[in-house]
Design an enzyme around this catalytic site. Structure first.
Site, mmCIF file in Angstrom:
data_model
loop_
_atom_site.group_PDB
_atom_site.id
_atom_site.type_symbol
_atom_site.label_atom_id
_atom_site.label_comp_id
_atom_site.label_asym_id
_atom_site.label_seq_id
_atom_site.Cartn_x
_atom_site.Cartn_y
_atom_site.Cartn_z
ATOM 1 C CG ASN A 207 2.420 7.570 -5.143
ATOM 2 O OD1 ASN A 207 2.351 8.320 -4.061
ATOM 3 N ND2 ASN A 207 3.223 7.072 -5.573
ATOM 4 C CE LYS A 287 -0.525 20.128 -23.044
ATOM 5 N NZ LYS A 287 -1.305 21.404 -22.758
ATOM 6 C CG ASP A 304 11.159 -3.356 -4.974
ATOM 7 O OD1 ASP A 304 11.628 -2.951 -4.439
ATOM 8 O OD2 ASP A 304 10.068 -4.071 -5.239
ATOM 9 C CG PHE A 321 6.457 1.336 5.305
ATOM 10 C CD1 PHE A 321 7.585 1.656 5.873
ATOM 11 C CD2 PHE A 321 5.377 2.086 5.944
ATOM 12 C CE1 PHE A 321 7.686 2.432 7.143
ATOM 13 C CE2 PHE A 321 5.580 2.919 7.076
ATOM 14 C CZ PHE A 321 6.691 2.983 7.703
ATOM 15 C CE LYS A 335 3.448 -5.395 -1.679
ATOM 16 N NZ LYS A 335 2.467 -4.314 -1.570
ATOM 17 C CE LYS A 339 8.955 -5.418 -2.790
ATOM 18 N NZ LYS A 339 8.479 -4.041 -2.898
HETATM 19 O O1 PMT Z 1 3.821 9.596 2.373
HETATM 20 P P1 PMT Z 1 2.548 9.577 3.289
HETATM 21 O O2 PMT Z 1 1.504 10.686 2.780
HETATM 22 O O3 PMT Z 1 2.793 9.964 4.650
HETATM 23 O O4 PMT Z 1 2.075 8.119 3.354
HETATM 24 C C1 PMT Z 1 2.704 7.183 3.944
HETATM 25 C C2 PMT Z 1 2.594 5.671 3.001
HETATM 26 C C3 PMT Z 1 0.924 5.400 3.201
HETATM 27 C C4 PMT Z 1 2.965 6.240 1.815
HETATM 28 C C5 PMT Z 1 3.346 4.930 3.807
HETATM 29 O O5 PMT Z 1 3.092 4.778 5.275
HETATM 30 C C6 PMT Z 1 3.562 3.474 3.059
HETATM 31 O O6 PMT Z 1 2.608 2.654 3.286
HETATM 32 N N1 PMT Z 1 4.475 3.218 2.160
HETATM 33 C C7 PMT Z 1 4.438 2.367 1.043
HETATM 34 C C8 PMT Z 1 3.794 2.582 -0.017
HETATM 35 C C9 PMT Z 1 3.819 1.465 -1.171
HETATM 36 O O7 PMT Z 1 3.954 1.879 -2.343
HETATM 37 O O8 PMT Z 1 3.994 0.251 -0.616
HETATM 38 P P2 PMT Z 1 4.275 -1.087 -1.852
HETATM 39 O O9 PMT Z 1 3.442 -1.931 -1.151
HETATM 40 O O10 PMT Z 1 3.692 -0.555 -3.282
HETATM 41 O O11 PMT Z 1 5.831 -1.436 -1.759
HETATM 42 C C10 PMT Z 1 6.239 -2.349 -0.993
HETATM 43 C C11 PMT Z 1 7.794 -1.547 -0.391
HETATM 44 O O12 PMT Z 1 8.591 -1.549 -1.643
HETATM 45 C C12 PMT Z 1 7.687 -0.361 0.295
HETATM 46 O O13 PMT Z 1 8.637 0.007 1.381
HETATM 47 C C13 PMT Z 1 8.078 0.581 -1.108
HETATM 48 O O14 PMT Z 1 9.047 1.615 -0.700
HETATM 49 C C14 PMT Z 1 8.993 -0.401 -1.650
HETATM 50 N N2 PMT Z 1 9.279 -0.220 -3.258
HETATM 51 C C15 PMT Z 1 8.032 -0.588 -3.976
HETATM 52 C C16 PMT Z 1 8.276 -0.519 -5.400
HETATM 53 C C17 PMT Z 1 9.498 0.152 -5.946
HETATM 54 N N3 PMT Z 1 9.675 0.235 -7.386
HETATM 55 N N4 PMT Z 1 10.548 0.343 -5.090
HETATM 56 C C18 PMT Z 1 10.533 0.210 -3.706
HETATM 57 O O15 PMT Z 1 11.390 0.403 -2.845
#
Ligand code: PMT
Length: 404
Positions: A207, A287, A304, A321, A335, A339
């Protein structure tokens, strides 16, 4: 005691003579010390004094071709674990507060990611002056900056009052201890950046996360005194000074590295990373050729990291986040509950100029019973404010836990 690379800035004031003793004490404690003097400082003490005590050439000019051919100002800014400005004059505080970069020392302060410690020294009336106090307020709000002092007492000019530089021994003692700040003594683990999930030896699912938000938080937490471990996916950023970085590639690596870091001791866990929710069920050894039939991938769910850490019996204070494009508050709160998080930072990534890969961000933070909006600003500035809020919420949560 950990040995540090200390960049000592000396500005123009009579207390500059005491900084020679500070260099001696820091060297005696085993730190590497490099000195940068302003033009005003040279009027009080000769650079040769600092050169003899530090065993390193002293830098005085931003535009010195000889010095720039050796360790240039940017290298010097990156070299430092900690920048200490002692004495910090009223003029220097004003220039730093305004973000000026009009001499070597202010330029270094602009370029460094290391914590900046200021030991102000000036006449008591200058310290009390409302314009100086306005600058002090600005600097106190800056998460990268910590002010030590000034002390009260008799001054070189005969006045008595606030404005004396802390004694060299007191400054050396503080530098030998941990950085001071709202997170002093706390251990933080922060995830940042994207993960990459391999399809074959040349392709992956990922991403747009750049890691900027997570790295800014790690630097701000370090500047606030925390011991920080940064578990980072592949990004193009230098690790913040004083932060332990663990590099990972996939979501499974991230879970393993974060769990290990939390096992070693963690008070606050912050998940900024944009972790890929799915990975290819199988990674091809070779590949995949596009001449073969249409490619279809079987995907499986990734673990997660955040939910796993928050679900531990010894769970730290957990901050998630949520990058969302619609119904941001609703999805973020869902969330947080699902979580079992202490707080969640909701990031509306549909807004132009903020979120993924941008230098700026705007967020709303939610916690049980409260929320706070943060308007668009640089990720560095936002990180400082988020760290202050997280420290406050952490202390409140711990105080409530210990209530009978
Ligand atoms: O890195 P930058 O370019 O500075 O951008 C910052 C950001 C936009 C990435 C950051 O501010 C942000 O929003 N991060 C969370 C991105 C995200 O994927 O969120 P989510 O809604 O999918 O996940 C929710 C939370 O679970 C997040 O804290 C994530 O780190 C965590 N997670 C999600 C999936 C997973 N398999 N493991 C996790 O730990």
């Amino acid at each position: 005691m950990a040995q540090k690379r200390i960049l000592l800035g000396v500005t123009g004031g009579i207390a500059a003579y005491k900084s020679a003793e500070l260099v001696r004490l820091l060297k005696k404690s085993g730190h590497a010390v490099r000195v940068v003097m302003t033009r005003g400082a040279e009027a009080f003490v000769a650079p040769l004094t600092f050169q003899a005590l530090s065993g390193e050439p002293v830098r005085t000019s931003l535009l010195d071709p000889e010095a720039e051919a050796g360790m240039g100002h940017i290298e010097l800014a990156k070299w430092a674990d900690t920048v200490v400005v002692a004495p910090a004059s009223a003029d220097f505080l004003a220039r730093l507060a305004q973000g000026l970069a009009d001499d070597l020392l202010t330029t270094l302060c602009c370029a460094t990611e290391a914590p900046i410690v200021l030991a102000p020294a000036m006449n008591q009336a200058m310290w009390r002056n409302r314009r100086t106090q306005r600058n002090v307020e600005l600097l106190q709000a800056d998460p990268q900056v910590t002010l030590w002092g000034p002390d009260q007492g008799e001054q070189a000019c005969g006045d008595t009052g606030p404005g004396r530089m802390l004694e060299p021994q007191a400054l050396a003692d503080r530098l030998n201890g941990a950085c001071e700040g709202p997170l002093s003594g706390l251990r933080l683990v922060i995830t940042a950046g994207p993960t990459r999930e391999p399809i074959d030896p040349v392709r992956y699912i990922s991403n747009h996360s750049s890691g900027k938000m997570g790295y800014a938080l790690a630097a701000a937490a370090r500047a606030a005194g925390a011991d920080v471990t940064l578990v980072s996916g592949p990004v193009n950023l230098a690790g913040p000074a004083g932060v332990t970085r663990v590099s990972v590639v996939t979501a499974e690596d991230m879970l393993a590295a974060a769990s290990e870091a939390v096992d070693r001791g963690c008070d606050i866990f912050i998940a900024t990373a944009a972790v890929a929710d799915y990975r290819p069920a199988n990674c091809a050894d070779q590949k995949i050729k596009k001449t073969a039939s249409d490619l279809s991938l079987e995907l499986v769910r990734n673990p997660d990291t955040l939910a796993t850490i928050a679900g531990r019996p010894d769970a730290p204070f957990t901050v998630g986040f949520a990058a969302e494009t619609t119904d941001v508050a609703k999805y973020a709160n869902d969330k947080m509950q699902r979580k079992k998080l202490s707080m969640i930072v909701a990031n509306d990534v549909s807004q132009p100029g903020v979120g993924f890969n941008s230098d700026n961000n705007a967020v709303t933070v939610f916690w049980p019973g409260g929320q706070q909006d943060f308007a668009p600003e640089s990720k560095t500035a936002l990180a400082g404010r988020l760290v202050s809020l997280i420290a406050e919420r952490y202390r409140t949560a711990r105080a409530n836990q210990t209530k009978p």
